[in-house]
Design an enzyme around this catalytic site. Structure first.
Site, PDB file in Angstrom:
ATOM      1  N   SER A 140      31.885  75.261  78.810  1.00  0.00           N
ATOM      2  CA  SER A 140      31.551  76.207  77.549  1.00  0.00           C
ATOM      3  C   SER A 140      30.381  76.733  77.024  1.00  0.00           C
ATOM      4  O   SER A 140      29.793  75.437  76.657  1.00  0.00           O
ATOM      5  CB  SER A 140      32.673  75.837  76.293  1.00  0.00           C
ATOM      6  N   TYR A 153      35.819  68.815  70.764  1.00  0.00           N
ATOM      7  CA  TYR A 153      35.099  69.932  71.947  1.00  0.00           C
ATOM      8  C   TYR A 153      34.160  70.320  72.634  1.00  0.00           C
ATOM      9  O   TYR A 153      33.699  69.419  73.927  1.00  0.00           O
ATOM     10  CB  TYR A 153      36.296  70.853  71.775  1.00  0.00           C
TER      11      TYR A 153
HETATM   12  N1  NAP Z   1      39.464  80.823  76.283  1.00  0.00           N
HETATM   13  C1  NAP Z   1      37.780  80.699  75.824  1.00  0.00           C
HETATM   14  O1  NAP Z   1      37.666  81.600  74.866  1.00  0.00           O
HETATM   15  C2  NAP Z   1      37.258  79.775  76.726  1.00  0.00           C
HETATM   16  C3  NAP Z   1      35.920  79.486  76.418  1.00  0.00           C
HETATM   17  C4  NAP Z   1      35.840  78.469  76.831  1.00  0.00           C
HETATM   18  C5  NAP Z   1      35.983  77.760  77.974  1.00  0.00           C
HETATM   19  N2  NAP Z   1      36.982  78.187  77.875  1.00  0.00           N
HETATM   20  C6  NAP Z   1      37.520  76.540  79.189  1.00  0.00           C
HETATM   21  O2  NAP Z   1      38.529  77.933  79.822  1.00  0.00           O
HETATM   22  C7  NAP Z   1      39.287  76.486  80.450  1.00  0.00           C
HETATM   23  C8  NAP Z   1      40.888  77.057  80.251  1.00  0.00           C
HETATM   24  O3  NAP Z   1      40.543  77.062  79.237  1.00  0.00           O
HETATM   25  P1  NAP Z   1      42.169  78.755  78.514  1.00  0.00           P
HETATM   26  O4  NAP Z   1      41.818  79.862  77.785  1.00  0.00           O
HETATM   27  O5  NAP Z   1      42.623  79.537  79.911  1.00  0.00           O
HETATM   28  O6  NAP Z   1      43.220  77.124  78.136  1.00  0.00           O
HETATM   29  P2  NAP Z   1      44.685  77.739  78.097  1.00  0.00           P
HETATM   30  O7  NAP Z   1      45.210  79.234  77.907  1.00  0.00           O
HETATM   31  O8  NAP Z   1      45.331  76.867  76.826  1.00  0.00           O
HETATM   32  O9  NAP Z   1      45.204  77.049  79.276  1.00  0.00           O
HETATM   33  C9  NAP Z   1      45.366  75.680  79.830  1.00  0.00           C
HETATM   34  C10 NAP Z   1      45.915  75.762  80.914  1.00  0.00           C
HETATM   35  O10 NAP Z   1      45.892  74.137  81.279  1.00  0.00           O
HETATM   36  C11 NAP Z   1      46.885  73.408  81.061  1.00  0.00           C
HETATM   37  N3  NAP Z   1      46.661  71.779  80.935  1.00  0.00           N
HETATM   38  C12 NAP Z   1      46.276  71.617  78.572  1.00  0.00           C
HETATM   39  N4  NAP Z   1      45.815  70.252  78.915  1.00  0.00           N
HETATM   40  C13 NAP Z   1      46.380  69.976  80.463  1.00  0.00           C
HETATM   41  C14 NAP Z   1      46.882  68.212  80.693  1.00  0.00           C
HETATM   42  N5  NAP Z   1      46.399  67.860  80.102  1.00  0.00           N
HETATM   43  N6  NAP Z   1      46.683  68.189  81.926  1.00  0.00           N
HETATM   44  C15 NAP Z   1      47.314  69.262  83.189  1.00  0.00           C
HETATM   45  N7  NAP Z   1      47.215  70.766  82.121  1.00  0.00           N
HETATM   46  C16 NAP Z   1      46.508  70.883  81.198  1.00  0.00           C
HETATM   47  C17 NAP Z   1      48.063  74.149  80.176  1.00  0.00           C
HETATM   48  O11 NAP Z   1      49.401  73.619  80.247  1.00  0.00           O
HETATM   49  P3  NAP Z   1      49.867  72.689  79.428  1.00  0.00           P
HETATM   50  O12 NAP Z   1      49.731  72.773  78.055  1.00  0.00           O
HETATM   51  O13 NAP Z   1      51.649  72.778  79.492  1.00  0.00           O
HETATM   52  O14 NAP Z   1      49.251  71.244  79.640  1.00  0.00           O
HETATM   53  C18 NAP Z   1      47.460  74.837  80.784  1.00  0.00           C
HETATM   54  O15 NAP Z   1      47.947  75.714  82.405  1.00  0.00           O
HETATM   55  C19 NAP Z   1      39.032  75.687  79.050  1.00  0.00           C
HETATM   56  O16 NAP Z   1      38.687  74.337  80.399  1.00  0.00           O
HETATM   57  C20 NAP Z   1      38.442  75.895  78.380  1.00  0.00           C
HETATM   58  O17 NAP Z   1      37.948  74.670  78.053  1.00  0.00           O
HETATM   59  C21 NAP Z   1      37.777  78.466  77.506  1.00  0.00           C
END
Ligand code: NAP
Length: 235
Positions: A140, A153
């Site tokens: 990120s 984070y």
């Molecule tokens: N969204 C943004 O703007 C953004 C920006 C920069 C980077 N990122 C990065 O992009 C990646 C994806 O983020 P996202 O926004 O798609 O998040 P999200 O919508 O919250 O999805 C997260 C996924 O990971 C699973 N998960 C979370 N904790 C887990 C654990 N301990 N063990 C197994 N599965 C787990 C969740 O399912 P469950 O909750 O059921 O476990 C879900 O399937 C992350 O690494 C995040 O840091 C996101």
């Protein structure tokens, strides 16, 4: 080159970026191993993806050693894996506390999930990594920018980035990518900005072509921004 007969292990693929990438890979013929903690959403994802490709879905917490062992066993069952995408990640408290007020037990959990678990998964699956395998660790901009309120984070992502860079320097046979997907309209982003309207943000699908390019191309190890990667081989 498309992904026929290739296998990817994607963590956190029940929604958000992980599911969007899983859909992209399934469409290209990749076999998948996916996880998430909540079994219901994971099963919905599995059922959808299984219409296109072979999918093994295992519910569990990536911070749990036994769960990582089950994922590694699935990797061996499928004859090895061509890619690990360490995508699952947690934000920590919402709203996020300032560092001086940050509960340290929660900080430990954030580090266990966002830093230790990705490395532990690579260690657990190392004997199943096929020649030329790619490691993609999702990071990120909060891992490089000092945004107030993002100390837990953000510092976990900074640690993941340095871990990735050193892994790339240590292991010639692996291509290691640490990739900033950019801001996306997902549950995690909504948790980071509770009550705010995030409807103007791109969907996670906008970050998928760059990830496909890294997984199917021959780019050198390094840090990438998903939406700035020039699409060459994955078009
Ligand atoms: N969204 C943004 O703007 C953004 C920006 C920069 C980077 N990122 C990065 O992009 C990646 C994806 O983020 P996202 O926004 O798609 O998040 P999200 O919508 O919250 O999805 C997260 C996924 O990971 C699973 N998960 C979370 N904790 C887990 C654990 N301990 N063990 C197994 N599965 C787990 C969740 O399912 P469950 O909750 O059921 O476990 C879900 O399937 C992350 O690494 C995040 O840091 C996101």
């Amino acid at each position: 080159m498309n992904g026929h007969d290739r296998t990817a292990l994607i963590t956190g693929a029940s929604r958000g970026l992980g599911l969007a990438l899983a859909r992209g890979l399934a469409q290209r013929g990749w076999r998948l191993i996916i996880d998430a903690r909540a079994p219901g959403a994971l099963e919905s994802a599995r059922a959808e993806l299984a219409q296109r490709t072979r999918v093994i879905a295992i519910a569990g917490d990536i911070a749990d050693m036994a769960h990582r062992g089950a994922l590694a066993a699935a990797a061996r069952e499928l004859g090895g894996i061509d890619a690990i995408v360490n995508n699952a990640s947690i934000l920590g408290p919402s709203p996020q506390p300032a560092l001086l007020d940050y509960p340290l037990d929660v900080l430990e959990q954030v580090y266990r999930t966002n830093v230790i678990a990705p490395l532990a998964l690579i260690q657990a699956t190392r004997s199943a990594l096929l020649p030329g395998a790619r490691i993609v660790n999702i990071t990120s901009d909060a891992g490089v920018e000092a945004y107030p309120g993002w100390g837990g984070y953000g510092s976990s992502k900074a640690a993941l980035e340095q871990l990735s860079a050193i892994l790339a320097a240590e292991v010639d046979q692996l291509r290691v990518y640490w990739v900033d997907p950019g801001d996306m309209r997902t549950q995690m982003h909504q948790e980071a900005f509770p009550g705010e309207d995030i409807s103007d943000l791109p969907l996670p699908e906008a970050s998928v072509p760059g990830l496909l390019e890294l997984l199917e191309g021959v780019h050198p190890s390094g840090r990438y921004k998903a939406r700035e990667i020039k699409i060459e081989s994955a078009a």
